[in-house]
Design an enzyme around this catalytic site. Structure first.
Site, short mmCIF file in Angstrom:
data_model
loop_
_atom_site.label_atom_id
_atom_site.label_comp_id
_atom_site.label_asym_id
_atom_site.label_seq_id
_atom_site.Cartn_x
_atom_site.Cartn_y
_atom_site.Cartn_z
NE ARG A 149 -1.82 -5.80 0.92
CZ ARG A 149 -1.73 -4.48 0.79
NH1 ARG A 149 -0.64 -3.94 0.25
NH2 ARG A 149 -2.72 -3.68 1.18
CE LYS A 173 -4.66 -6.60 -1.31
NZ LYS A 173 -5.89 -6.75 -0.49
NE ARG A 249 -0.95 -6.44 5.30
CZ ARG A 249 -0.68 -5.27 4.75
NH1 ARG A 249 0.58 -4.88 4.65
NH2 ARG A 249 -1.64 -4.48 4.32
CE1 TYR A 281 -3.82 -6.21 11.76
CE2 TYR A 281 -4.32 -4.24 10.51
CZ TYR A 281 -3.95 -5.57 10.55
OH TYR A 281 -3.73 -6.24 9.38
#
Length: 304
Positions: A149, A173, A249, A281
């Site tokens: 990220r 995160k 990404r 994805y």
């Protein structure tokens, strides 16, 4: 009777201390809770314990009347479900009226990605004889090469990179850490930048820094700075694509899956807690899988 403000304060402290939630996440929780409190006041409901299934249904109707998207409604349900779960555990509110509320189905957008031909033009755009060109190339190679990220990229420190084994330590995160491998192209670009361009940028300031990526003044680069850098690379490459860090990404994940990478491996590399976050994805790769099938299976096509 539980005081609303005290309940909100206790929940906020729980998010900060026990969950290590970001300020951004906490702000969304607080907004969702405040919105619900406002609704309860309009409905003359004075206690959290008096909220039942029917109350929640009326609340959801009010949200749809405001033309909120299904994604926004889902987030509010999730926030309030977590809030009541906390109340049940910590403040003895036994009934969770949001427990059996179904999430509205949301249409997940297919993430955009770059084709290899577009990437090649981007990799050729930066002037590698300048410190900023070396930095920009290193950022491009590292984000595409690892799928990190933008916040993870700007948070990278010199000691987080191990060139001997080709890996970086990433703080994601919720302060969760993971090690990611990187390939030879990223290795060459990042080493060139650190050994040359970064040293020149660091001379622009009297404040020492261990951040890998620096701005033109020698200070740590921000996520917004990375976005501006990518926009410049696109302009220099004379492309018309819309490029942002998350698109790189997306491209990393899409290309990995197209080349046969296991979905759970990609999940781990991206730092997703849920496999469902990674599965989006696979929608991008369906055409690729169909082409492989049509060209490979003996009975996929009728041949004269």
């Amino acid at each position: 009777m539980i005081n609303w403000k005290e309940a909100k304060k206790a929940f906020t402290e729980y998010l900060q201390i026990e969950k290590n939630a970001s300020s951004y996440t906490i702000e969304f929780y607080q907004k969702d809770i405040d919105n619900f409190f406002d609704f309860l006041q309009r409905e003359a409901i004075s206690s959290l314990e008096n909220v039942d299934y029917q109350t929640v249904r009326i609340y959801l109707t009010s949200l749809y009347e405001k033309k909120l998207s299904r994604r926004s409604v889902s987030r509010k349900i999730s926030s309030l479900r977590s809030f009541y779960k906390f109340l049940d555990r910590e403040l003895d509110v036994k009934a969770n009226p949001f427990l059996h509320i179904k999430m509205p189905k949301t249409d997940q957008p297919v993430p955009g990605f770059l084709y290899k031909e577009e990437l090649e033009k981007l990799f050729e755009a930066s002037d590698l004889t300048t410190p900023l060109g070396q930095r920009n190339q290193a950022i491009l190679e590292l984000i595409y090469g690892t799928g990190i990220r933008v916040s993870e990229c700007t948070g990278l420190l010199l000691e987080d990179i191990d060139f001997d084994i080709g890996s970086i330590l990433v703080r994601g995160k919720g302060r969760k850490e993971r090690y990611l491998p990187f390939g030879s192209f990223a290795d060459i670009s990042v080493q060139n930048y650190i050994n040359n361009g970064r040293k020149q940028l660091l001379q622009k300031t009297s404040t020492p820094s261990t951040a890998v990526f620096l701005n033109a003044r020698g200070n740590p680069l921000t996520p917004r700075g990375v976005r501006l850098i990518l926009e410049k690379i696109v302009k220099d490459a004379a492309l018309t694509v819309n490029l942002h860090p998350h698109k790189l990404r997306h491209t990393f994940a899409t290309h990995m899956l197209n080349e046969g990478a296991d979905l759970r491996v990609v999940q781990e590399l991206l730092g997703h807690e849920q496999l469902s976050s990674t599965q989006i994805y696979t929608h991008v790769t369906k055409d690729h899988l169909r082409n492989i099938y049509m060209n490979s299976h003996p009975r996929a096509n009728h041949r004269e």
